[in-house]
Design a protein around this motif. Structure first.
Motif, PDB file in Angstrom:
ATOM      1  N   ALA A 176      33.720  35.797  42.297  1.00 45.54           N
ATOM      2  CA  ALA A 176      34.849  35.584  41.399  1.00 45.54           C
ATOM      3  C   ALA A 176      35.729  34.431  41.884  1.00 45.54           C
ATOM      4  CB  ALA A 176      35.672  36.867  41.296  1.00 45.54           C
ATOM      5  N   VAL A 177      35.894  34.336  43.206  1.00 51.69           N
ATOM      6  CA  VAL A 177      36.703  33.238  43.745  1.00 51.69           C
ATOM      7  C   VAL A 177      36.018  31.895  43.508  1.00 51.69           C
ATOM      8  CG1 VAL A 177      37.571  32.231  45.889  1.00 51.69           C
ATOM      9  CG2 VAL A 177      37.861  34.666  45.454  1.00 51.69           C
ATOM     10  N   LEU A 178      34.705  31.833  43.738  1.00 51.14           N
ATOM     11  CA  LEU A 178      33.975  30.576  43.544  1.00 51.14           C
ATOM     12  C   LEU A 178      33.958  30.153  42.080  1.00 51.14           C
ATOM     13  CD1 LEU A 178      30.936  31.123  45.929  1.00 51.14           C
ATOM     14  CD2 LEU A 178      32.854  29.575  46.261  1.00 51.14           C
ATOM     15  N   HIS A 179      33.892  31.113  41.148  1.00 51.55           N
ATOM     16  CA  HIS A 179      33.894  30.776  39.730  1.00 51.55           C
ATOM     17  C   HIS A 179      35.255  30.272  39.264  1.00 51.55           C
ATOM     18  CE1 HIS A 179      30.128  33.328  38.607  1.00 51.55           C
ATOM     19  NE2 HIS A 179      29.862  32.241  39.298  1.00 51.55           N
ATOM     20  N   SER A 180      36.289  30.735  39.944  1.00 48.15           N
ATOM     21  CA  SER A 180      37.635  30.353  39.511  1.00 48.15           C
ATOM     22  C   SER A 180      38.158  29.108  40.234  1.00 48.15           C
ATOM     23  CB  SER A 180      38.598  31.518  39.752  1.00 48.15           C
ATOM     24  OG  SER A 180      38.655  31.824  41.136  1.00 48.15           O
ATOM     25  N   VAL A 181      37.390  28.557  41.188  1.00 49.69           N
ATOM     26  CA  VAL A 181      37.865  27.381  41.926  1.00 49.69           C
ATOM     27  C   VAL A 181      37.989  26.174  41.004  1.00 49.69           C
ATOM     28  CG1 VAL A 181      37.135  25.682  43.647  1.00 49.69           C
ATOM     29  CG2 VAL A 181      37.148  28.087  44.212  1.00 49.69           C
ATOM     30  N   ASP A 182      36.972  25.980  40.142  1.00 53.86           N
ATOM     31  CA  ASP A 182      36.963  24.806  39.277  1.00 53.86           C
ATOM     32  C   ASP A 182      37.919  24.934  38.099  1.00 53.86           C
ATOM     33  OD1 ASP A 182      35.021  23.782  40.892  1.00 53.86           O
ATOM     34  OD2 ASP A 182      33.379  24.622  39.683  1.00 53.86           O
ATOM     35  N   ARG A 226      25.212  37.002  31.964  1.00 54.74           N
ATOM     36  CA  ARG A 226      24.280  38.130  32.110  1.00 54.74           C
ATOM     37  C   ARG A 226      24.202  38.602  33.560  1.00 54.74           C
ATOM     38  NH1 ARG A 226      21.105  35.026  28.430  1.00 54.74           N
ATOM     39  NH2 ARG A 226      19.832  34.251  30.157  1.00 54.74           N
ATOM     40  N   LYS A 227      24.163  37.645  34.493  1.00 58.75           N
ATOM     41  CA  LYS A 227      24.093  38.027  35.905  1.00 58.75           C
ATOM     42  C   LYS A 227      25.363  38.761  36.341  1.00 58.75           C
ATOM     43  CE  LYS A 227      20.810  34.600  37.673  1.00 58.75           C
ATOM     44  NZ  LYS A 227      20.585  33.520  38.655  1.00 58.75           N
ATOM     45  N   THR A 228      26.503  38.298  35.841  1.00 58.65           N
ATOM     46  CA  THR A 228      27.766  38.965  36.192  1.00 58.65           C
ATOM     47  C   THR A 228      27.799  40.388  35.649  1.00 58.65           C
ATOM     48  OG1 THR A 228      28.873  36.806  36.124  1.00 58.65           O
ATOM     49  CG2 THR A 228      30.264  38.768  36.085  1.00 58.65           C
ATOM     50  N   ALA A 229      27.370  40.544  34.382  1.00 61.39           N
ATOM     51  CA  ALA A 229      27.350  41.887  33.796  1.00 61.39           C
ATOM     52  C   ALA A 229      26.394  42.808  34.550  1.00 61.39           C
ATOM     53  CB  ALA A 229      26.956  41.800  32.326  1.00 61.39           C
ATOM     54  N   ALA A 230      25.230  42.272  34.922  1.00 65.08           N
ATOM     55  CA  ALA A 230      24.267  43.083  35.682  1.00 65.08           C
ATOM     56  C   ALA A 230      24.827  43.474  37.053  1.00 65.08           C
ATOM     57  CB  ALA A 230      22.956  42.319  35.849  1.00 65.08           C
ATOM     58  N   SER A 231      25.549  42.546  37.681  1.00 65.96           N
ATOM     59  CA  SER A 231      26.141  42.852  38.995  1.00 65.96           C
ATOM     60  C   SER A 231      27.185  43.953  38.880  1.00 65.96           C
ATOM     61  CB  SER A 231      26.767  41.588  39.588  1.00 65.96           C
ATOM     62  OG  SER A 231      25.797  40.571  39.765  1.00 65.96           O
ATOM     63  N   TYR A 232      28.019  43.877  37.829  1.00 74.89           N
ATOM     64  CA  TYR A 232      29.035  44.916  37.647  1.00 74.89           C
ATOM     65  C   TYR A 232      28.402  46.268  37.337  1.00 74.89           C
ATOM     66  CZ  TYR A 232      33.072  41.821  37.929  1.00 74.89           C
ATOM     67  OH  TYR A 232      34.042  40.960  38.371  1.00 74.89           O
ATOM     68  N   LEU A 283      28.358  44.784  48.270  1.00 73.40           N
ATOM     69  CA  LEU A 283      28.398  44.332  46.878  1.00 73.40           C
ATOM     70  C   LEU A 283      29.818  43.970  46.458  1.00 73.40           C
ATOM     71  CD1 LEU A 283      25.971  46.675  44.897  1.00 73.40           C
ATOM     72  CD2 LEU A 283      25.756  44.239  45.270  1.00 73.40           C
ATOM     73  N   GLN A 284      30.791  44.752  46.905  1.00 73.70           N
ATOM     74  CA  GLN A 284      32.187  44.438  46.584  1.00 73.70           C
ATOM     75  C   GLN A 284      32.586  43.079  47.150  1.00 73.70           C
ATOM     76  OE1 GLN A 284      34.367  47.886  48.001  1.00 73.70           O
ATOM     77  NE2 GLN A 284      34.801  48.491  45.898  1.00 73.70           N
ATOM     78  N   LYS A 285      32.178  42.799  48.389  1.00 69.29           N
ATOM     79  CA  LYS A 285      32.508  41.511  48.993  1.00 69.29           C
ATOM     80  C   LYS A 285      31.841  40.360  48.238  1.00 69.29           C
ATOM     81  CE  LYS A 285      33.258  43.244  53.690  1.00 69.29           C
ATOM     82  NZ  LYS A 285      32.782  43.208  55.101  1.00 69.29           N
ATOM     83  N   ILE A 286      30.583  40.563  47.840  1.00 67.73           N
ATOM     84  CA  ILE A 286      29.870  39.519  47.092  1.00 67.73           C
ATOM     85  C   ILE A 286      30.541  39.262  45.756  1.00 67.73           C
ATOM     86  CG2 ILE A 286      27.686  39.000  45.927  1.00 67.73           C
ATOM     87  CD1 ILE A 286      26.260  40.430  48.196  1.00 67.73           C
ATOM     88  N   GLU A 287      30.981  40.335  45.083  1.00 68.60           N
ATOM     89  CA  GLU A 287      31.648  40.164  43.785  1.00 68.60           C
ATOM     90  C   GLU A 287      32.964  39.414  43.947  1.00 68.60           C
ATOM     91  OE1 GLU A 287      30.756  40.740  40.737  1.00 68.60           O
ATOM     92  OE2 GLU A 287      28.783  41.403  41.369  1.00 68.60           O
TER      93      GLU A 287
END
Length: 235
Positions: free
Chosen positions: A124-130, A172-178, A116-120
């Motif tokens: 986060a890296v993919l969201h910050s690329v753009d 919502r998905k990010t909050a649920a993942s955290y 889960l840590q690796k997925i997070e």
């Protein structure tokens, strides 16, 4: 006509209430109340009949091992205490099996938590690329002034994207993942604590002289209990 006559609501016939002169006896018993009381009475009567029949046809020579393992206290059969039901070796074996199960669950939770840590991190890296410019470009400056100018241009180009641009579904998905990540983390901590406690109890059940260390004897002070075993010569 008969069907039409039955469809029309007729008069509701009410049962009479308890007369005022008999109010001290409570509510007047209706027929449905009598039926319930009669069924309960006949059920108890049938139970008593069966018990009397069993007592009449009882074999005086019958024997069950449970007869010597229970004792009667005020007419109630109570089994003997089973505190020493298992030997010390059997208890140690059960402790080992319990610890093995806890260790297996702990390793499984650790693997899932790391995943889960690796997925997070990747998310986060993919969201910050753009939103963030790539910092892999290397610029060579002639002097310090040009280096300061390039540095100021790079800092101005780094604009943090407003949180309103992120869709609600992703939020919502990010909050649920955290939340899941925190729950897994707390579960791993609880399993580690339980595993350490069970391992300590198992070691304390083994043979050998041991004593609890005082606070001044601890090299690394901790809130957990610490024991020291007496060194014995092995043959």
């Amino acid at each position: 006509m008969s069907s039409l006559r039955n469809a029309i609501n007729g008069r509701a016939h009410k049962e009479r209430a308890q007369p005022s002169s008999r109010k001290k006896f409570g509510l007047l018993e209706k027929h449905k109340d009598y039926v319930v009381r009669a069924k309960a009475f006949h059920k108890k009567e049938e139970t008593l009949r069966k018990l009397k029949e069993k007592a009449a046809f009882r074999n005086p020579d019958e024997f069950y091992f449970q007869m010597i393992k229970t004792r009667t206290v005020d007419g109630v059969h109570k089994p003997e205490s089973q505190a020493n039901k298992y030997t010390q070796e059997e208890l140690m074996l059960m402790k080992t099996q319990d610890i093995g199960y806890i260790l297996q669950k702990l390793q499984s939770e650790r693997k899932y938590f790391i995943l889960l840590q690796k997925i997070e991190k990747l998310t986060a890296v993919l969201h910050s690329v753009d939103n963030h410019p790539s910092n892999r470009h290397i610029y060579y400056a002639e002097d310090r002034e040009e280096a300061r100018e390039l540095q100021s241009q790079a800092s101005e180009s780094r604009v943090t994207p407003p949180s309103g641009d992120i869709p609600d579904l992703i939020k919502r998905k990010t909050a649920a993942s955290y939340r899941e990540l925190e729950a897994r983390k707390s579960r791993v901590n609880q399993l580690e604590k339980l595993y350490m406690e069970m391992s300590l109890k198992k070691e304390l059940q083994k043979k050998g002289r041991k004593r609890k260390l005082r606070e001044d004897e601890l090299v690394c002070p901790t809130s957990k209990l610490a024991y020291k075993w007496r060194s014995e010569r092995k043959r």
